[in-house]
Design a protein around this motif. Structure first.
Motif, PDB file in Angstrom:
ATOM      1  N   ARG A 128       0.839  -1.214   0.000  1.00  0.00           N
ATOM      2  CA  ARG A 128       0.000   0.000   0.000  1.00  0.00           C
ATOM      3  C   ARG A 128       0.872   1.261   0.000  1.00  0.00           C
ATOM      4  N   LEU A 129       1.920   1.270   0.823  1.00  0.00           N
ATOM      5  CA  LEU A 129       2.817   2.426   0.877  1.00  0.00           C
ATOM      6  C   LEU A 129       3.442   2.684  -0.481  1.00  0.00           C
ATOM      7  N   TYR A 130       4.020   1.664  -1.089  1.00  0.00           N
ATOM      8  CA  TYR A 130       4.725   1.856  -2.357  1.00  0.00           C
ATOM      9  C   TYR A 130       3.772   2.309  -3.454  1.00  0.00           C
ATOM     10  N   GLU A 131       2.605   1.715  -3.503  1.00  0.00           N
ATOM     11  CA  GLU A 131       1.640   2.095  -4.541  1.00  0.00           C
ATOM     12  C   GLU A 131       1.123   3.512  -4.301  1.00  0.00           C
ATOM     13  N   ARG A 132       0.913   3.879  -3.050  1.00  0.00           N
ATOM     14  CA  ARG A 132       0.476   5.235  -2.720  1.00  0.00           C
ATOM     15  C   ARG A 132       1.541   6.266  -3.118  1.00  0.00           C
ATOM     16  N   GLU A 133       2.809   5.864  -3.061  1.00  0.00           N
ATOM     17  CA  GLU A 133       3.908   6.774  -3.385  1.00  0.00           C
ATOM     18  C   GLU A 133       4.288   6.747  -4.869  1.00  0.00           C
ATOM     19  N   GLY A 134       3.461   6.107  -5.693  1.00  0.00           N
ATOM     20  CA  GLY A 134       3.665   6.174  -7.138  1.00  0.00           C
ATOM     21  C   GLY A 134       4.472   5.049  -7.744  1.00  0.00           C
ATOM     22  N   TYR A 135       4.764   4.026  -6.977  1.00  0.00           N
ATOM     23  CA  TYR A 135       5.488   2.869  -7.514  1.00  0.00           C
ATOM     24  C   TYR A 135       4.506   1.950  -8.226  1.00  0.00           C
ATOM     25  N   GLU A 136       4.956   1.406  -9.359  1.00  0.00           N
ATOM     26  CA  GLU A 136       4.126   0.475 -10.124  1.00  0.00           C
ATOM     27  C   GLU A 136       4.747  -0.904 -10.094  1.00  0.00           C
ATOM     28  N   ARG A 137       3.892  -1.916  -9.931  1.00  0.00           N
ATOM     29  CA  ARG A 137       4.366  -3.302  -9.954  1.00  0.00           C
ATOM     30  C   ARG A 137       4.923  -3.618 -11.334  1.00  0.00           C
ATOM     31  N   THR A 138       6.109  -4.222 -11.330  1.00  0.00           N
ATOM     32  CA  THR A 138       6.716  -4.598 -12.604  1.00  0.00           C
ATOM     33  C   THR A 138       6.885  -6.102 -12.736  1.00  0.00           C
ATOM     34  N   GLU A 139       6.914  -6.807 -11.596  1.00  0.00           N
ATOM     35  CA  GLU A 139       7.152  -8.250 -11.648  1.00  0.00           C
ATOM     36  C   GLU A 139       6.749  -8.876 -10.322  1.00  0.00           C
ATOM     37  N   THR A 140       6.211 -10.085 -10.407  1.00  0.00           N
ATOM     38  CA  THR A 140       6.010 -10.909  -9.220  1.00  0.00           C
ATOM     39  C   THR A 140       6.748 -12.209  -9.478  1.00  0.00           C
ATOM     40  N   THR A 141       7.693 -12.526  -8.610  1.00  0.00           N
ATOM     41  CA  THR A 141       8.514 -13.712  -8.832  1.00  0.00           C
ATOM     42  C   THR A 141       7.765 -14.968  -8.392  1.00  0.00           C
ATOM     43  N   ALA A 142       8.316 -16.109  -8.745  1.00  0.00           N
ATOM     44  CA  ALA A 142       7.697 -17.395  -8.401  1.00  0.00           C
ATOM     45  C   ALA A 142       7.571 -17.575  -6.887  1.00  0.00           C
ATOM     46  N   ASP A 143       8.506 -16.984  -6.136  1.00  0.00           N
ATOM     47  CA  ASP A 143       8.417 -17.134  -4.675  1.00  0.00           C
ATOM     48  C   ASP A 143       7.669 -15.978  -4.007  1.00  0.00           C
ATOM     49  N   GLY A 144       6.960 -15.184  -4.815  1.00  0.00           N
ATOM     50  CA  GLY A 144       6.042 -14.194  -4.270  1.00  0.00           C
ATOM     51  C   GLY A 144       6.590 -12.797  -4.035  1.00  0.00           C
ATOM     52  N   GLU A 145       7.846 -12.539  -4.391  1.00  0.00           N
ATOM     53  CA  GLU A 145       8.365 -11.182  -4.235  1.00  0.00           C
ATOM     54  C   GLU A 145       7.781 -10.290  -5.319  1.00  0.00           C
ATOM     55  N   ILE A 146       7.391  -9.092  -4.918  1.00  0.00           N
ATOM     56  CA  ILE A 146       6.804  -8.129  -5.845  1.00  0.00           C
ATOM     57  C   ILE A 146       7.797  -6.988  -6.052  1.00  0.00           C
ATOM     58  N   PHE A 147       8.180  -6.772  -7.301  1.00  0.00           N
ATOM     59  CA  PHE A 147       9.095  -5.687  -7.639  1.00  0.00           C
ATOM     60  C   PHE A 147       8.297  -4.485  -8.113  1.00  0.00           C
ATOM     61  N   TYR A 148       8.770  -3.317  -7.716  1.00  0.00           N
ATOM     62  CA  TYR A 148       8.133  -2.049  -8.084  1.00  0.00           C
ATOM     63  C   TYR A 148       9.172  -1.120  -8.691  1.00  0.00           C
ATOM     64  N   ARG A 149       8.695  -0.252  -9.577  1.00  0.00           N
ATOM     65  CA  ARG A 149       9.556   0.797 -10.143  1.00  0.00           C
ATOM     66  C   ARG A 149       8.808   2.109 -10.179  1.00  0.00           C
ATOM     67  N   LYS A 150       9.598   3.179 -10.127  1.00  0.00           N
ATOM     68  CA  LYS A 150       9.035   4.527 -10.184  1.00  0.00           C
ATOM     69  C   LYS A 150      10.048   5.420 -10.904  1.00  0.00           C
ATOM     70  N   PRO A 151       9.587   6.177 -11.922  1.00  0.00           N
ATOM     71  CA  PRO A 151      10.530   7.117 -12.555  1.00  0.00           C
ATOM     72  C   PRO A 151      10.867   8.241 -11.578  1.00  0.00           C
TER      73      PRO A 151
END
Length: 154
Positions: A128-151
């Motif tokens: 919630r914090l990352y998405e509220r701060e403008g980060y977008e999901r770019t990948e979810t790995t097989a073991d459940g890690e969610i990667f985010y990026r923000k310009p």
């Protein structure tokens, strides 16, 4: 705590307090994941101090007490953000937002154009914090890690 938090660059002198905050903050994550051996809990003081030698991270200090920390390093155009940790009694007070903003600014100044971070799939407050701060999901790995990026050029 009555004072406003002061955000400043992280230094090797902060290593002990950062490790204490990190362990306290990640204890709840360990419970969520059932993993008492997750890296933020097993990292040694020596490992953390070495990591801080060249780091773009920041700490939050309130009334002389270190209450939050985030680490970051530049890798080409990427600012790799990691180990955002807030003292448990200070969570929900906006420190995560302040630290992310400060570390993003340090990344911009260092020449990074994009910030990247990740969290676990069960860490809903982090998501919630990352998405509220403008980060977008770019990948979810097989073991459940969610990667985010923000310009960072905005």
């Amino acid at each position: 705590m009555t004072g406003e938090p002061v955000i400043r660059p992280i230094t090797t002198d902060d290593a002990g307090e950062v490790l204490t905050i990190q362990r306290a903050a990640f204890a709840s994550e360990a419970l969520i994941y059932g993993d008492p051996d997750m890296p933020p809990l097993t990292q040694t003081l020596e490992e953390l101090a070495a990591e801080l030698v060249e780091n773009l991270g920041c700490v939050a200090v309130t009334d002389g007490r270190l209450v939050g920390a985030v680490r970051a390093r530049r890798d080409g155009d990427l600012l790799l953000i990691g180990r955002l940790a807030i003292a448990p009694d200070q969570q929900g007070e906006g420190l995560g937002t302040l630290l992310l903003s400060a570390v993003e600014e340090r990344g911009r100044e260092a020449g990074a154009s994009t910030a990247e971070l990740f969290t676990g799939g069960l860490s809903e407050a982090n998501q919630r914090l990352y998405e509220r701060e403008g980060y977008e999901r770019t990948e979810t790995t097989a073991d459940g890690e969610i990667f985010y990026r923000k310009p960072l050029d905005v």
